[in-house]
Motif scaffolding. Structure first.
Motif, PDB file in Angstrom:
ATOM      1  N   LEU A   1      -1.047 108.321  47.110  1.00  0.00           N
ATOM      2  CA  LEU A   1      -1.384 107.147  46.308  1.00  0.00           C
ATOM      3  C   LEU A   1      -2.023 107.529  44.980  1.00  0.00           C
ATOM      4  CD1 LEU A   1      -2.729 105.060  49.281  1.00  0.00           C
ATOM      5  CD2 LEU A   1      -0.826 104.344  47.818  1.00  0.00           C
ATOM      6  N   SER A   2      -2.841 108.573  44.967  1.00  0.00           N
ATOM      7  CA  SER A   2      -3.560 108.956  43.743  1.00  0.00           C
ATOM      8  C   SER A   2      -2.666 109.630  42.718  1.00  0.00           C
ATOM      9  CB  SER A   2      -4.718 109.891  44.099  1.00  0.00           C
ATOM     10  OG  SER A   2      -4.227 111.108  44.646  1.00  0.00           O
ATOM     11  N   GLN A   3      -1.379 109.853  43.062  1.00  0.00           N
ATOM     12  CA  GLN A   3      -0.461 110.535  42.148  1.00  0.00           C
ATOM     13  C   GLN A   3       0.472 109.575  41.415  1.00  0.00           C
ATOM     14  OE1 GLN A   3       1.384 114.122  43.880  1.00  0.00           O
ATOM     15  NE2 GLN A   3      -0.009 113.894  45.619  1.00  0.00           N
ATOM     16  N   HIS A   4       0.323 108.273  41.638  1.00  0.00           N
ATOM     17  CA  HIS A   4       1.268 107.311  41.060  1.00  0.00           C
ATOM     18  C   HIS A   4       0.495 106.156  40.436  1.00  0.00           C
ATOM     19  CE1 HIS A   4       4.843 109.228  42.848  1.00  0.00           C
ATOM     20  NE2 HIS A   4       3.980 109.601  43.772  1.00  0.00           N
ATOM     21  N   SER A   5       0.731 105.928  39.141  1.00  0.00           N
ATOM     22  CA  SER A   5      -0.074 104.964  38.388  1.00  0.00           C
ATOM     23  C   SER A   5       0.040 103.547  38.930  1.00  0.00           C
ATOM     24  CB  SER A   5       0.318 105.003  36.906  1.00  0.00           C
ATOM     25  OG  SER A   5       1.690 104.672  36.730  1.00  0.00           O
ATOM     26  N   PHE A   6       1.225 103.178  39.426  1.00  0.00           N
ATOM     27  CA  PHE A   6       1.372 101.828  39.960  1.00  0.00           C
ATOM     28  C   PHE A   6       0.337 101.570  41.045  1.00  0.00           C
ATOM     29  CE2 PHE A   6       3.052  98.856  43.105  1.00  0.00           C
ATOM     30  CZ  PHE A   6       3.399  97.772  42.314  1.00  0.00           C
ATOM     31  N   TRP A   7       0.135 102.545  41.907  1.00  0.00           N
ATOM     32  CA  TRP A   7      -0.799 102.359  43.016  1.00  0.00           C
ATOM     33  C   TRP A   7      -2.243 102.582  42.588  1.00  0.00           C
ATOM     34  CZ3 TRP A   7       0.760  99.459  46.605  1.00  0.00           C
ATOM     35  CH2 TRP A   7       2.131  99.364  46.847  1.00  0.00           C
ATOM     36  N   ILE A   8      -2.460 103.474  41.653  1.00  0.00           N
ATOM     37  CA  ILE A   8      -3.806 103.636  41.114  1.00  0.00           C
ATOM     38  C   ILE A   8      -4.302 102.313  40.531  1.00  0.00           C
ATOM     39  CG2 ILE A   8      -5.125 104.749  39.274  1.00  0.00           C
ATOM     40  CD1 ILE A   8      -3.311 107.228  39.691  1.00  0.00           C
TER      41      ILE A   8
ATOM     42  N   THR B   1       7.263 103.449  42.726  1.00  0.00           N
ATOM     43  CA  THR B   1       6.872 102.457  43.726  1.00  0.00           C
ATOM     44  C   THR B   1       6.815 103.030  45.137  1.00  0.00           C
ATOM     45  OG1 THR B   1       7.987 100.805  42.366  1.00  0.00           O
ATOM     46  CG2 THR B   1       7.297 100.133  44.562  1.00  0.00           C
ATOM     47  N   PHE B   2       7.875 103.727  45.547  1.00  0.00           N
ATOM     48  CA  PHE B   2       7.936 104.198  46.937  1.00  0.00           C
ATOM     49  C   PHE B   2       7.374 105.611  47.130  1.00  0.00           C
ATOM     50  CE2 PHE B   2      10.673 100.552  47.148  1.00  0.00           C
ATOM     51  CZ  PHE B   2      10.414 100.043  48.417  1.00  0.00           C
ATOM     52  N   ARG B   3       7.064 106.298  46.040  1.00  0.00           N
ATOM     53  CA  ARG B   3       6.338 107.575  46.105  1.00  0.00           C
ATOM     54  C   ARG B   3       7.074 108.638  46.930  1.00  0.00           C
ATOM     55  NH1 ARG B   3       2.505 104.120  48.085  1.00  0.00           N
ATOM     56  NH2 ARG B   3       2.149 105.461  49.899  1.00  0.00           N
ATOM     57  N   PHE B   4       8.364 108.779  46.697  1.00  0.00           N
ATOM     58  CA  PHE B   4       9.100 109.835  47.385  1.00  0.00           C
ATOM     59  C   PHE B   4       8.906 111.186  46.707  1.00  0.00           C
ATOM     60  CE2 PHE B   4      12.348 106.323  48.576  1.00  0.00           C
ATOM     61  CZ  PHE B   4      11.521 105.885  49.596  1.00  0.00           C
ATOM     62  N   GLY B   5       8.657 111.178  45.400  1.00  0.00           N
ATOM     63  CA  GLY B   5       8.461 112.418  44.668  1.00  0.00           C
ATOM     64  C   GLY B   5       7.657 112.183  43.411  1.00  0.00           C
ATOM     65  N   PRO B   6       7.161 113.256  42.786  1.00  0.00           N
ATOM     66  CA  PRO B   6       6.362 113.115  41.559  1.00  0.00           C
ATOM     67  C   PRO B   6       7.226 112.793  40.354  1.00  0.00           C
ATOM     68  CG  PRO B   6       6.682 115.432  42.091  1.00  0.00           C
ATOM     69  CD  PRO B   6       7.283 114.658  43.230  1.00  0.00           C
TER      70      PRO B   6
ATOM     71  N   HIS C   1      13.552 116.447  44.112  1.00  0.00           N
ATOM     72  CA  HIS C   1      12.399 117.124  44.693  1.00  0.00           C
ATOM     73  C   HIS C   1      11.445 116.062  45.231  1.00  0.00           C
ATOM     74  CE1 HIS C   1      13.822 120.849  42.906  1.00  0.00           C
ATOM     75  NE2 HIS C   1      13.939 120.199  41.751  1.00  0.00           N
ATOM     76  N   SER C   2      11.168 116.101  46.497  1.00  0.00           N
ATOM     77  CA  SER C   2      10.254 115.137  47.102  1.00  0.00           C
ATOM     78  C   SER C   2       8.858 115.729  47.214  1.00  0.00           C
ATOM     79  CB  SER C   2      10.756 114.722  48.485  1.00  0.00           C
ATOM     80  OG  SER C   2      10.834 115.851  49.345  1.00  0.00           O
ATOM     81  N   HIS C   3       7.898 114.860  47.477  1.00  0.00           N
ATOM     82  CA  HIS C   3       6.539 115.334  47.745  1.00  0.00           C
ATOM     83  C   HIS C   3       6.547 116.272  48.950  1.00  0.00           C
ATOM     84  CE1 HIS C   3       4.256 113.009  44.885  1.00  0.00           C
ATOM     85  NE2 HIS C   3       4.757 111.860  45.311  1.00  0.00           N
ATOM     86  N   GLU C   4       5.680 117.252  48.912  1.00  0.00           N
ATOM     87  CA  GLU C   4       5.563 118.174  50.047  1.00  0.00           C
ATOM     88  C   GLU C   4       5.134 117.398  51.294  1.00  0.00           C
ATOM     89  OE1 GLU C   4       3.195 122.272  51.342  1.00  0.00           O
ATOM     90  OE2 GLU C   4       2.909 121.386  49.343  1.00  0.00           O
ATOM     91  N   GLY C   5       5.875 117.580  52.371  1.00  0.00           N
ATOM     92  CA  GLY C   5       5.537 116.919  53.635  1.00  0.00           C
ATOM     93  C   GLY C   5       5.987 115.480  53.734  1.00  0.00           C
ATOM     94  N   LEU C   6       6.816 115.014  52.807  1.00  0.00           N
ATOM     95  CA  LEU C   6       7.244 113.614  52.814  1.00  0.00           C
ATOM     96  C   LEU C   6       7.896 113.244  54.138  1.00  0.00           C
ATOM     97  CD1 LEU C   6       7.733 111.003  51.046  1.00  0.00           C
ATOM     98  CD2 LEU C   6      10.032 111.941  50.623  1.00  0.00           C
ATOM     99  N   ARG C   7       7.489 112.083  54.694  1.00  0.00           N
ATOM    100  CA  ARG C   7       8.033 111.622  55.973  1.00  0.00           C
ATOM    101  C   ARG C   7       9.253 110.722  55.806  1.00  0.00           C
ATOM    102  NH1 ARG C   7       4.533 112.963  60.236  1.00  0.00           N
ATOM    103  NH2 ARG C   7       6.502 112.700  61.367  1.00  0.00           N
ATOM    104  N   PHE C   8       9.509 110.242  54.585  1.00  0.00           N
ATOM    105  CA  PHE C   8      10.708 109.440  54.367  1.00  0.00           C
ATOM    106  C   PHE C   8      11.939 110.333  54.465  1.00  0.00           C
ATOM    107  CE2 PHE C   8      14.054 107.689  51.641  1.00  0.00           C
ATOM    108  CZ  PHE C   8      14.179 106.427  52.186  1.00  0.00           C
ATOM    109  N   PRO C   9      13.005 109.874  55.157  1.00  0.00           N
ATOM    110  CA  PRO C   9      14.218 110.676  55.291  1.00  0.00           C
ATOM    111  C   PRO C   9      15.002 110.711  53.980  1.00  0.00           C
ATOM    112  CG  PRO C   9      14.534 108.540  56.337  1.00  0.00           C
ATOM    113  CD  PRO C   9      13.084 108.601  55.926  1.00  0.00           C
TER     114      PRO C   9
END
Length: 338
Positions: free
Chosen positions: A270-277, A151-156, A168-176
């Motif tokens: 967004l394109s990496q998470h099925s909920f959002w797709i 849902t929140f897309r912090f990591g894959p 492991h978070s997404h590269e460049g993630l802005r969430f702390p």
């Protein structure tokens, strides 16, 4: 609209201490129901206290929503800003970020708005109701993995671990991400059967005010869209941070909203998470229907604007003030705040 997150121009806010006229709260939307046929229970009200019988049958109020407001001594907008949270969350999302920074409640107070922060039906200080007697199903509880990886897309997928060192978070993630546990403290149970009660409460809040601007997040988006359809004369703008759903234009006519501007804002990954797709196409249909009806609409894809790394928690990411400034610029361009 200027979406340069590094720009310090147009949408500056006043950093002087707030001059507040009133702080308060109220509940709205509830109705009395009567329960019967439930078995009596025995209760101890406190440790070493007396045991006494409880009859759970009788009248109670259900479907109420909690609203906290802060009204300024000299607001620069005549339209209060209503902050509506997403699924499994409460109004605390808008108050303070998980890493301790001031949230959007304070940002928009300093920008000159009276601000109303809600805990929707079943959340936070709105309280619960018995289930299955009133709520027809059991609640859902959000897990850390679901939040982090979907849902929140912090990591894959596969990137969550109970051990912070192994996440492991997404590269460049802005969430702390170091403050994930603080964010998890905000999770609350939610029910899947209470949309009617929740919409009724939101509609009642809108009806209580002469005019307002609605700013929603995630699940709150659909409630905001439908509230504006039901009271287009009271809503001055609708701002939707990554709405997870929207009305079906085959069932809802957007024409009454031709004079109500709408802003949609989307983050990264967004394109990496099925909920959002699976969620975005339905929202896009509503956006396109609004546009076709002549509504002033804007769809902001932050990465396309050069602003990368934002999660679903836009109001908590480390550039949250920059995203708030995009919103404030958009509101000012429409003459809704001085």
């Amino acid at each position: 609209m200027n979406t340069n997150a590094g720009n310090t121009g147009m949408a500056s806010v006043d950093h002087a201490p707030l001059q507040v006229h009133e702080i308060g709260s109220f509940h709205v939307g509830g109705n009395i129901v009567s329960l019967s046929g439930m078995a009596p229970r025995m209760r101890v009200s406190t440790a070493r206290g007396a045991v006494h019988p409880i009859d759970p049958n009788g009248e109670m109020i259900v479907g109420q929503m909690y609203v906290q407001y802060v009204k300024l001594a000299s607001p620069r907008s005549e339209h209060p800003l209503l902050l509506w949270h997403g699924g499994g969350m409460t109004g605390v999302n808008w108050e303070t970020t998980p890493d301790g920074r001031a949230g959007w409640q304070m940002y928009f107070l300093k920008a000159g708005f009276d601000v109303f922060v809600s805990d929707a039906v079943e959340r936070g200080r709105a309280s619960w109701a018995p289930y299955p007697e009133v709520y027809s199903d059991a609640p859902y509880f959000r897990t850390a993995r679901e939040a982090w990886e979907e849902t929140f897309r912090f990591g894959p997928a596969g990137s969550w671990s109970v051990d912070p060192a192994q996440r492991h978070s997404h590269e460049g993630l802005r969430f702390p991400a170091a403050h994930m546990e603080a964010f998890m403290n905000q999770f609350v149970p939610r029910w899947g059967s209470n949309d009617v009660l929740t919409q009724h409460a939101y509609d009642a809040l809108v009806a209580r005010l002469d005019s307002s601007i609605i700013l929603t997040h995630s699940q709150g988006g659909n409630f905001g869209f439908k509230a504006s359809l039901r009271a287009p004369d009271r809503i001055r703008a609708v701002i939707s941070l990554e709405p997870s759903g929207a009305p079906d234009p085959d069932q809802y006519d957007p024409a009454p909203l031709r004079h109500v501007p709408h802003l949609f804002i989307w983050g990264d990954y967004l394109s990496q998470h099925s909920f959002w797709i699976n969620s975005i196409p339905n929202v896009r249909r509503w956006y396109e229907a609004l546009t076709a009806a002549g509504t002033d609409t804007e769809w902001v894809d932050l990465p396309a604007c050069g602003i990368v790394g934002n999660s679903h928690a836009l109001m908590a990411d480390d550039n949250s003030d920059a995203i708030a400034k995009i919103v404030l610029n958009w509101i000012r361009e429409r003459g809704l705040v001085s």
